[in-house]
Design an enzyme around this catalytic site. Structure first.
Site, PDB file in Angstrom:
ATOM      1  N   TYR A   1      -1.907  -1.165  10.417  1.00  0.00           N
ATOM      2  CA  TYR A   1      -1.859  -1.300   8.951  1.00  0.00           C
ATOM      3  C   TYR A   1      -0.558  -0.707   8.406  1.00  0.00           C
ATOM      4  O   TYR A   1       0.124  -1.326   7.579  1.00  0.00           O
ATOM      5  CB  TYR A   1      -3.073  -0.572   8.361  1.00  0.00           C
TER       6      TYR A   1
ATOM      7  N   SER B   1       0.868  -1.185   0.000  1.00  0.00           N
ATOM      8  CA  SER B   1       0.000   0.000   0.000  1.00  0.00           C
ATOM      9  C   SER B   1       0.897   1.224   0.000  1.00  0.00           C
ATOM     10  O   SER B   1       2.079   1.131   0.373  1.00  0.00           O
ATOM     11  CB  SER B   1      -0.854  -0.010   1.276  1.00  0.00           C
TER      12      SER B   1
END
Ligand code: NAD
Length: 261
Positions: free
Chosen positions: A156, A143
């Protein structure tokens, strides 16, 4: 059909980005092992749709990737059924959004397990087969949050930064072999994972979801539009090809200039 005869495992491929990647791999002639949650009705429909594209073998394998044994067992079952795992796409991921002081420890553990540890366990299990056959492609769906941070995403961001570190180590350990390992770093993609964040913001602000989606994008992405799952899938196909055989250990942003700022 560039990938005819290859066997691919795509984790978390019952929806979102993973499904688009699985679809693109099937369109290139690869046999595809699907994985992820969903109703048996939806999963059968996906299997039939993908198998119908080129007639390749497409089969779903149930596994909750939150534990090491389940990941290792998944790779073994796919190897047994399809004859190997030549292309491994570590895509499954979950999110939890909360300030650090109230971030639930159970959610920290779960996000790290699915987004980071599962990739480690899958590569560890698949690597001997790739080495024995002398070819492999490992693609980790990281990401932009593997490159930069945002508030309230401790687990995350930590997991995705870790996944990029893992990608580099694997690339170094396979540098002299026809096995490559790279990471893809998407910006916002309109999938259930992001819709949950858009809906949470809409509940808090009282605005409608479309207005919140626009706000979410304009805060971070200069391009002003979502990345599509199909754009990410096309990059996966490129990374599986001969032209990409010296692309090793990189983290490729597909982020509408998010990380250019
Ligand atoms: P999604 O929620 O639409 O799909 C996630 C998939 O993972 C589903 O198939 C789900 O069943 C599966 N999954 C979740 N937990 C699992 C578990 N414990 N075991 C097995 N399967 C599990 O998410 P998405 O947006 O398509 O995200 C895919 C990947 O892309 C994730 O790694 C995510 O972090 C990453 N990513 C997404 C975005 C985005 O904007 N959507 C941006 C950057 C990176």
């Amino acid at each position: 059909m560039q990938l005819s005869g290859k066997r691919a495992l795509v984790t978390g491929s019952t929806g979102g980005i993973g499904l688009a990647i699985a679809r693109a791999l099937a369109a290139e002639g690869a046999d595809v092992a699907l994985n992820g949650f969903g109703s048996s009705e939806d999963i059968h429909r996906i299997e039939a749709e993908l198998a119908g594209i080129r007639g390749a073998r497409v089969e779903h394998f149930t596994a909750d990737l939150a534990t090491a044994d389940a990941v290792t067992d998944l790779v073994r079952r796919v190897e047994g059924a399809l004859g190997g795992v030549d292309i491994l796409v570590n895509n499954a991921g979950i999110q939890h959004v909360a300030p650090i002081e109230s971030f639930p420890t159970e959610r920290w553990d779960a996000v790290l397990a699915v987004n980071l540890s599962a990739a480690f366990h899958a590569v560890r299990a698949a690597m001997p087969g790739m080495r024995a056959r002398g070819w492999g492609r490992i693609i980790n769906i990281a990401s932009v949050h593997g490159l930069v941070a945002s508030v309230h995403k401790a687990a995350y961001v930590a997991a995705k930064h870790g996944l990029i570190g893992l990608t580099k180590v694997i690339a170094l350990e396979t540098a002299r072999e026809p096995i490559t390992c790279n990471a893809i770093c998407p910006g916002w993609v309109d999938t259930p994972l992001v819709r949950a964040q858009v809906d949470a913001r809409a509940r808090e602000s009282g605005r409608n979801a479309d207005a919140e989606a626009d706000a979410l994008i304009s805060e971070k992405m200069p391009s002003g539009t979502f990345v599509t799952p199909e754009q990410l899938a096309a990059l996966v196909i490129f990374l599986c090809g001969e032209a990409a055989s010296q692309i090793r250990g990189v983290a490729l942003p597909v982020d509408g200039a998010w990380t250019a700022q």
